[in-house]
Design a protein around this motif. Structure first.
Motif, PDB file in Angstrom:
ATOM      1  N   GLU A  20       8.168  50.241  -4.429  1.00 59.37           N
ATOM      2  CA  GLU A  20       9.557  50.194  -4.901  1.00 59.37           C
ATOM      3  C   GLU A  20       9.706  49.530  -6.277  1.00 59.37           C
ATOM      4  O   GLU A  20      10.410  50.053  -7.148  1.00 59.37           O
ATOM      5  N   VAL A  58      18.115  40.134  -0.872  1.00 56.54           N
ATOM      6  CA  VAL A  58      17.423  40.991   0.096  1.00 56.54           C
ATOM      7  C   VAL A  58      15.934  40.727  -0.082  1.00 56.54           C
ATOM      8  O   VAL A  58      15.465  40.581  -1.208  1.00 56.54           O
ATOM      9  N   ILE A  67       5.240  52.815   3.291  1.00 51.78           N
ATOM     10  CA  ILE A  67       6.163  53.680   2.543  1.00 51.78           C
ATOM     11  C   ILE A  67       7.584  53.509   3.079  1.00 51.78           C
ATOM     12  O   ILE A  67       8.532  53.430   2.314  1.00 51.78           O
ATOM     13  N   SER A  70      11.701  49.716   6.241  1.00 54.56           N
ATOM     14  CA  SER A  70      12.510  49.208   7.363  1.00 54.56           C
ATOM     15  C   SER A  70      11.960  49.656   8.724  1.00 54.56           C
ATOM     16  O   SER A  70      12.193  48.993   9.726  1.00 54.56           O
ATOM     17  N   GLN A 111      15.425  40.752  -4.129  1.00 58.42           N
ATOM     18  CA  GLN A 111      16.388  41.456  -4.971  1.00 58.42           C
ATOM     19  C   GLN A 111      17.820  41.089  -4.671  1.00 58.42           C
ATOM     20  O   GLN A 111      18.132  40.549  -3.620  1.00 58.42           O
ATOM     21  N   ALA A 114      23.188  44.355  -3.209  1.00 55.41           N
ATOM     22  CA  ALA A 114      24.189  45.198  -3.877  1.00 55.41           C
ATOM     23  C   ALA A 114      25.442  45.279  -3.027  1.00 55.41           C
ATOM     24  O   ALA A 114      25.346  45.455  -1.813  1.00 55.41           O
ATOM     25  N   ASN A 211      16.990  56.490  -2.843  1.00 52.76           N
ATOM     26  CA  ASN A 211      17.681  56.582  -1.546  1.00 52.76           C
ATOM     27  C   ASN A 211      17.721  55.243  -0.825  1.00 52.76           C
ATOM     28  O   ASN A 211      16.718  54.816  -0.299  1.00 52.76           O
ATOM     29  N   PRO A 212      18.874  54.600  -0.786  1.00 53.61           N
ATOM     30  CA  PRO A 212      20.174  55.065  -1.281  1.00 53.61           C
ATOM     31  C   PRO A 212      20.467  54.593  -2.702  1.00 53.61           C
ATOM     32  O   PRO A 212      19.831  53.682  -3.229  1.00 53.61           O
ATOM     33  N   ASP A 224      17.044  51.634  -3.517  1.00 56.20           N
ATOM     34  CA  ASP A 224      15.654  51.862  -3.119  1.00 56.20           C
ATOM     35  C   ASP A 224      15.112  53.054  -3.910  1.00 56.20           C
ATOM     36  O   ASP A 224      15.842  54.019  -4.138  1.00 56.20           O
ATOM     37  N   ARG A 226      11.371  55.478  -4.603  1.00 53.48           N
ATOM     38  CA  ARG A 226      10.011  55.818  -4.167  1.00 53.48           C
ATOM     39  C   ARG A 226       9.515  56.957  -5.041  1.00 53.48           C
ATOM     40  O   ARG A 226      10.250  57.901  -5.282  1.00 53.48           O
TER      41      ARG A 226
HETATM   42  P1  ADP Z   1      13.164  51.901   3.346  1.00 48.66           P
HETATM   43  O1  ADP Z   1      11.804  51.790   2.706  1.00 48.66           O
HETATM   44  O2  ADP Z   1      13.100  51.715   4.815  1.00 48.66           O
HETATM   45  O3  ADP Z   1      13.875  53.170   2.932  1.00 48.66           O
HETATM   46  P2  ADP Z   1      15.241  50.455   1.831  1.00 48.66           P
HETATM   47  O4  ADP Z   1      14.784  49.716   0.625  1.00 48.66           O
HETATM   48  O5  ADP Z   1      15.957  51.748   1.586  1.00 48.66           O
HETATM   49  O6  ADP Z   1      13.983  50.635   2.809  1.00 48.66           O
HETATM   50  O7  ADP Z   1      16.178  49.482   2.672  1.00 48.66           O
HETATM   51  C1  ADP Z   1      16.759  49.897   3.882  1.00 48.66           C
HETATM   52  C2  ADP Z   1      18.269  49.775   3.824  1.00 48.66           C
HETATM   53  O8  ADP Z   1      18.657  48.424   3.557  1.00 48.66           O
HETATM   54  C3  ADP Z   1      18.919  50.581   2.698  1.00 48.66           C
HETATM   55  O9  ADP Z   1      19.153  51.894   3.085  1.00 48.66           O
HETATM   56  C4  ADP Z   1      20.198  49.807   2.430  1.00 48.66           C
HETATM   57  O10 ADP Z   1      21.206  50.173   3.360  1.00 48.66           O
HETATM   58  C5  ADP Z   1      19.785  48.368   2.715  1.00 48.66           C
HETATM   59  N1  ADP Z   1      19.406  47.713   1.447  1.00 48.66           N
HETATM   60  C6  ADP Z   1      18.183  47.682   0.890  1.00 48.66           C
HETATM   61  N2  ADP Z   1      18.165  47.009  -0.271  1.00 48.66           N
HETATM   62  C7  ADP Z   1      19.430  46.596  -0.478  1.00 48.66           C
HETATM   63  C8  ADP Z   1      20.071  45.834  -1.531  1.00 48.66           C
HETATM   64  N3  ADP Z   1      19.399  45.376  -2.588  1.00 48.66           N
HETATM   65  N4  ADP Z   1      21.411  45.592  -1.391  1.00 48.66           N
HETATM   66  C9  ADP Z   1      22.098  46.048  -0.317  1.00 48.66           C
HETATM   67  N5  ADP Z   1      21.550  46.757   0.694  1.00 48.66           N
HETATM   68  C10 ADP Z   1      20.237  47.034   0.627  1.00 48.66           C
END
Ligand code: ADP
Ligand code: MG
Length: 230
Positions: A20, A58, A67, A70, A111, A114, A211-212, A224, A226
Protein backbone atom coordinates in the motif's frame (compact mmCIF):
# COMPACT_ATOMS: atom_id res chain seq x y z
CA UNK A 1 11.31 7.12 -3.75
CA UNK A 2 10.37 7.80 -7.34
CA UNK A 3 7.84 5.61 -9.15
CA UNK A 4 10.38 3.99 -11.47
CA UNK A 5 12.61 3.15 -8.48
CA UNK A 6 9.72 1.71 -6.47
CA UNK A 7 8.84 -0.64 -9.31
CA UNK A 8 12.48 -1.57 -10.05
CA UNK A 9 13.01 -2.26 -6.38
CA UNK A 10 10.04 -4.59 -6.12
CA UNK A 11 11.06 -6.53 -9.23
CA UNK A 12 14.63 -6.81 -7.95
CA UNK A 13 13.26 -8.35 -4.75
CA UNK A 14 11.20 -10.75 -6.85
CA UNK A 15 7.91 -9.08 -5.90
CA UNK A 16 5.03 -8.41 -8.25
CA UNK A 17 2.86 -6.91 -5.57
CA UNK A 18 3.43 -3.31 -4.50
CA UNK A 19 2.45 -2.75 -0.89
CA UNK A 20 0.00 0.00 0.00
CA UNK A 21 2.65 2.58 0.92
CA UNK A 22 4.48 1.95 -2.37
CA UNK A 23 1.32 2.16 -4.47
CA UNK A 24 0.24 5.31 -2.60
CA UNK A 25 3.65 6.93 -3.13
CA UNK A 26 3.24 6.38 -6.85
CA UNK A 27 -0.30 7.82 -6.76
CA UNK A 28 1.04 10.85 -4.89
CA UNK A 29 3.69 11.40 -7.53
CA UNK A 30 0.88 11.58 -10.07
CA UNK A 31 -0.79 14.26 -7.99
CA UNK A 32 -3.52 12.16 -6.44
CA UNK A 33 -4.58 12.81 -2.87
CA UNK A 34 -3.96 9.88 -0.52
CA UNK A 35 -4.31 9.55 3.25
CA UNK A 36 -1.12 10.77 4.92
CA UNK A 37 1.02 7.76 5.89
CA UNK A 38 4.32 6.57 7.34
CA UNK A 39 5.81 3.10 7.72
CA UNK A 40 6.87 2.32 11.30
CA UNK A 41 9.27 -0.54 11.94
CA UNK A 42 8.35 -1.06 15.60
CA UNK A 43 5.84 0.01 18.25
CA UNK A 44 7.89 2.97 19.36
CA UNK A 45 8.08 4.39 15.86
CA UNK A 46 4.37 3.71 15.33
CA UNK A 47 3.53 5.77 18.44
CA UNK A 48 5.78 8.61 17.29
CA UNK A 49 4.23 8.67 13.83
CA UNK A 50 0.72 8.50 15.27
CA UNK A 51 1.44 11.58 17.36
CA UNK A 52 3.00 13.34 14.38
CA UNK A 53 0.09 12.55 12.04
CA UNK A 54 -2.43 13.24 14.80
CA UNK A 55 -5.11 10.98 16.32
CA UNK A 56 -7.40 9.40 15.25
CA UNK A 57 -5.16 7.17 13.12
CA UNK A 58 -5.34 3.83 11.33
CA UNK A 59 -2.79 1.01 11.69
CA UNK A 60 -2.28 -1.53 8.92
CA UNK A 61 0.08 -4.45 8.52
CA UNK A 62 2.87 -3.95 5.98
CA UNK A 63 3.89 -7.25 4.41
CA UNK A 64 4.85 -8.31 0.89
CA UNK A 65 2.92 -11.52 1.60
CA UNK A 66 -0.41 -9.93 2.58
CA UNK A 67 -2.53 -8.52 -0.22
CA UNK A 68 -5.92 -8.40 1.55
CA UNK A 69 -4.98 -6.85 4.85
CA UNK A 70 -8.33 -6.83 6.65
CA UNK A 71 -8.96 -10.51 5.80
CA UNK A 72 -6.15 -11.44 8.22
CA UNK A 73 -6.97 -8.87 10.90
CA UNK A 74 -4.31 -6.49 9.63
CA UNK A 75 -6.30 -3.23 9.72
CA UNK A 76 -7.50 -1.30 12.78
CA UNK A 77 -9.24 2.03 12.21
CA UNK A 78 -10.14 4.94 14.47
CA UNK A 79 -7.33 4.60 17.01
CA UNK A 80 -7.96 7.56 19.27
CA UNK A 81 -5.01 7.75 21.66
CA UNK A 82 -1.69 6.22 22.67
CA UNK A 83 -3.26 3.53 24.85
CA UNK A 84 -5.48 2.37 21.98
CA UNK A 85 -2.47 2.52 19.66
CA UNK A 86 -0.45 0.17 21.87
CA UNK A 87 -3.38 -2.28 21.97
CA UNK A 88 -3.99 -2.03 18.22
CA UNK A 89 -0.33 -2.70 17.46
CA UNK A 90 -0.34 -5.81 19.65
CA UNK A 91 -3.65 -7.01 18.24
CA UNK A 92 -2.50 -6.71 14.63
CA UNK A 93 0.71 -8.61 15.38
CA UNK A 94 -1.26 -11.35 17.17
CA UNK A 95 -3.78 -11.57 14.30
CA UNK A 96 -1.00 -11.98 11.75
CA UNK A 97 0.82 -14.56 13.89
CA UNK A 98 -2.42 -16.55 14.04
CA UNK A 99 -3.81 -16.02 10.51
CA UNK A 100 -0.69 -15.70 8.38
CA UNK A 101 2.23 -17.00 10.47
CA UNK A 102 4.66 -17.24 7.52
CA UNK A 103 4.21 -13.64 6.37
CA UNK A 104 7.31 -11.46 6.34
CA UNK A 105 6.54 -8.32 8.31
CA UNK A 106 7.99 -4.97 7.25
CA UNK A 107 6.19 -2.97 9.91
CA UNK A 108 3.01 -1.04 10.54
CA UNK A 109 1.58 1.58 8.22
CA UNK A 110 0.38 4.50 10.32
CA UNK A 111 -2.06 6.75 8.55
CA UNK A 112 -4.52 9.53 9.10
CA UNK A 113 -8.12 8.41 9.63
CA UNK A 114 -10.01 9.78 6.64
CA UNK A 115 -13.42 11.28 7.44
CA UNK A 116 -16.32 9.26 5.98
CA UNK A 117 -17.29 10.16 2.44
CA UNK A 118 -19.01 8.58 -0.53
CA UNK A 119 -16.99 5.45 -1.39
CA UNK A 120 -15.90 4.94 -4.96
CA UNK A 121 -13.47 2.60 -6.68
CA UNK A 122 -11.09 3.13 -9.55
CA UNK A 123 -9.47 -0.03 -10.84
CA UNK A 124 -7.57 -1.30 -13.85
CA UNK A 125 -6.62 -4.58 -15.44
CA UNK A 126 -4.40 -5.32 -18.40
CA UNK A 127 -5.68 -7.39 -21.27
CA UNK A 128 -2.97 -8.89 -23.50
CA UNK A 129 -4.90 -7.75 -26.58
CA UNK A 130 -6.44 -4.40 -25.61
CA UNK A 131 -4.01 -3.14 -23.01
CA UNK A 132 -5.26 -1.43 -19.87
CA UNK A 133 -8.94 -1.08 -19.08
CA UNK A 134 -9.98 1.36 -16.36
CA UNK A 135 -12.98 0.56 -14.18
CA UNK A 136 -15.07 2.98 -12.15
CA UNK A 137 -17.87 2.29 -9.69
CA UNK A 138 -19.35 3.13 -6.33
CA UNK A 139 -17.82 1.13 -3.48
CA UNK A 140 -19.22 -1.59 -1.24
CA UNK A 141 -22.40 -3.41 -2.29
CA UNK A 142 -22.63 -1.44 -5.53
CA UNK A 143 -19.55 -3.20 -6.86
CA UNK A 144 -19.74 -6.48 -4.97
CA UNK A 145 -23.43 -7.30 -5.34
CA UNK A 146 -24.91 -4.98 -7.96
CA UNK A 147 -21.85 -4.96 -10.27
CA UNK A 148 -22.68 -1.35 -11.05
CA UNK A 149 -19.39 -0.56 -12.78
CA UNK A 150 -18.21 0.86 -16.06
CA UNK A 151 -15.08 0.39 -18.19
CA UNK A 152 -12.94 2.26 -20.73
CA UNK A 153 -9.77 1.36 -22.57
CA UNK A 154 -6.70 3.58 -22.01
CA UNK A 155 -5.65 6.21 -22.85
CA UNK A 156 -8.80 7.92 -21.58
CA UNK A 157 -10.05 11.32 -22.68
CA UNK A 158 -11.66 13.67 -20.23
CA UNK A 159 -14.99 12.95 -21.98
CA UNK A 160 -14.49 9.24 -21.26
CA UNK A 161 -13.98 10.00 -17.59
CA UNK A 162 -17.07 12.22 -17.43
CA UNK A 163 -19.20 9.60 -19.18
CA UNK A 164 -17.99 6.85 -16.86
CA UNK A 165 -19.12 8.74 -13.80
CA UNK A 166 -22.50 9.59 -15.28
CA UNK A 167 -23.40 6.22 -16.75
CA UNK A 168 -23.33 4.13 -13.57
CA UNK A 169 -26.77 3.42 -12.10
CA UNK A 170 -25.69 4.83 -8.77
CA UNK A 171 -24.95 8.25 -10.27
CA UNK A 172 -27.83 9.92 -8.35
CA UNK A 173 -25.92 9.10 -5.16
CA UNK A 174 -23.01 11.16 -6.48
CA UNK A 175 -25.33 14.01 -7.33
CA UNK A 176 -26.50 14.18 -3.73
CA UNK A 177 -29.42 12.25 -2.37
CA UNK A 178 -31.96 13.05 0.36
CA UNK A 179 -30.00 15.84 1.90
CA UNK A 180 -26.63 14.15 1.35
CA UNK A 181 -24.18 16.63 -0.16
CA UNK A 182 -23.11 16.03 -3.77
CA UNK A 183 -19.70 14.42 -4.32
CA UNK A 184 -16.91 16.31 -6.08
CA UNK A 185 -17.17 14.95 -9.63
CA UNK A 186 -14.20 16.96 -10.89
CA UNK A 187 -11.91 15.31 -8.37
CA UNK A 188 -13.10 11.87 -9.48
CA UNK A 189 -12.47 12.82 -13.11
CA UNK A 190 -9.01 14.01 -12.08
CA UNK A 191 -8.22 10.70 -10.34
CA UNK A 192 -9.42 8.71 -13.36
CA UNK A 193 -7.30 10.81 -15.75
CA UNK A 194 -4.21 10.54 -13.56
CA UNK A 195 -4.72 6.79 -13.29
CA UNK A 196 -4.90 6.57 -17.08
CA UNK A 197 -1.63 8.51 -17.35
CA UNK A 198 0.02 6.27 -14.76
CA UNK A 199 -1.05 3.17 -16.70
CA UNK A 200 0.27 4.48 -20.03
CA UNK A 201 3.57 5.38 -18.36
CA UNK A 202 3.88 1.92 -16.81
CA UNK A 203 2.71 -0.78 -19.24
CA UNK A 204 4.12 -3.38 -16.82
CA UNK A 205 1.23 -2.78 -14.39
CA UNK A 206 -1.12 -5.74 -14.67
CA UNK A 207 -3.64 -4.66 -12.04
CA UNK A 208 -4.42 -1.53 -10.05
CA UNK A 209 -7.00 -0.94 -7.33
CA UNK A 210 -7.79 2.31 -5.60
CA UNK A 211 -10.34 0.85 -3.23
CA UNK A 212 -11.85 2.64 -1.46
CA UNK A 213 -11.58 6.29 -2.40
CA UNK A 214 -13.59 8.56 -0.08
CA UNK A 215 -15.14 11.43 -2.04
CA UNK A 216 -16.21 14.64 -0.32
CA UNK A 217 -18.11 17.73 -1.34
CA UNK A 218 -14.68 19.16 -2.09
CA UNK A 219 -11.84 16.79 -2.88
CA UNK A 220 -11.29 13.10 -2.19
CA UNK A 221 -8.86 10.79 -0.43
CA UNK A 222 -7.49 7.48 -1.62
CA UNK A 223 -7.74 5.25 1.44
CA UNK A 224 -6.24 2.04 0.03
CA UNK A 225 -4.14 1.36 -3.07
CA UNK A 226 -2.78 -1.82 -4.62
CA UNK A 227 -0.67 -2.33 -7.72
CA UNK A 228 0.30 -5.68 -9.23
CA UNK A 229 3.03 -5.98 -11.84
CA UNK A 230 3.33 -8.43 -14.70
P1 ADP B 1 -7.71 -4.24 2.56
O1 ADP B 1 -6.29 -4.59 2.21
O2 ADP B 1 -8.36 -5.30 3.36
O3 ADP B 1 -8.50 -3.85 1.33
P2 ADP B 1 -8.00 -1.43 3.42
O4 ADP B 1 -6.75 -0.63 3.49
O5 ADP B 1 -8.89 -1.17 2.25
O6 ADP B 1 -7.60 -2.98 3.54
O7 ADP B 1 -8.80 -1.19 4.77
C1 ADP B 1 -10.04 -1.83 5.00
C2 ADP B 1 -11.13 -0.81 5.27
O8 ADP B 1 -10.80 0.01 6.40
C3 ADP B 1 -11.33 0.20 4.13
O9 ADP B 1 -12.19 -0.30 3.16
C4 ADP B 1 -11.90 1.41 4.85
O10 ADP B 1 -13.29 1.26 5.06
C5 ADP B 1 -11.21 1.34 6.21
N1 ADP B 1 -10.01 2.21 6.19
C6 ADP B 1 -8.77 1.86 5.82
N2 ADP B 1 -7.90 2.89 5.91
C7 ADP B 1 -8.62 3.94 6.33
C8 ADP B 1 -8.29 5.32 6.62
N3 ADP B 1 -7.05 5.80 6.48
N4 ADP B 1 -9.31 6.13 7.06
C9 ADP B 1 -10.56 5.64 7.21
N5 ADP B 1 -10.93 4.37 6.96
C10 ADP B 1 -9.98 3.52 6.53
MG1 MG C 1 -9.00 -2.04 0.35
Amino acid sequence: MDAVKIIENALKEGRKYLMEHEAKSICQQYGMSVTRFKVAKDLNEALNYAKEIGYPVVFKIVSPDIIHKSDVGGVIVNIKNEEEAINAYKRIMENIARNKPDARIVGILVQEMAPAGLEVIVGAIKDPQFGHTVMFGLGGIFVEILKDVTFRITPLTIEDAMEMIREIKGYPLLKGYRGQPPADENTIIDIIMKTSKLLTDFPQISQLDLNPIFVYEKGAKIVDARIILE
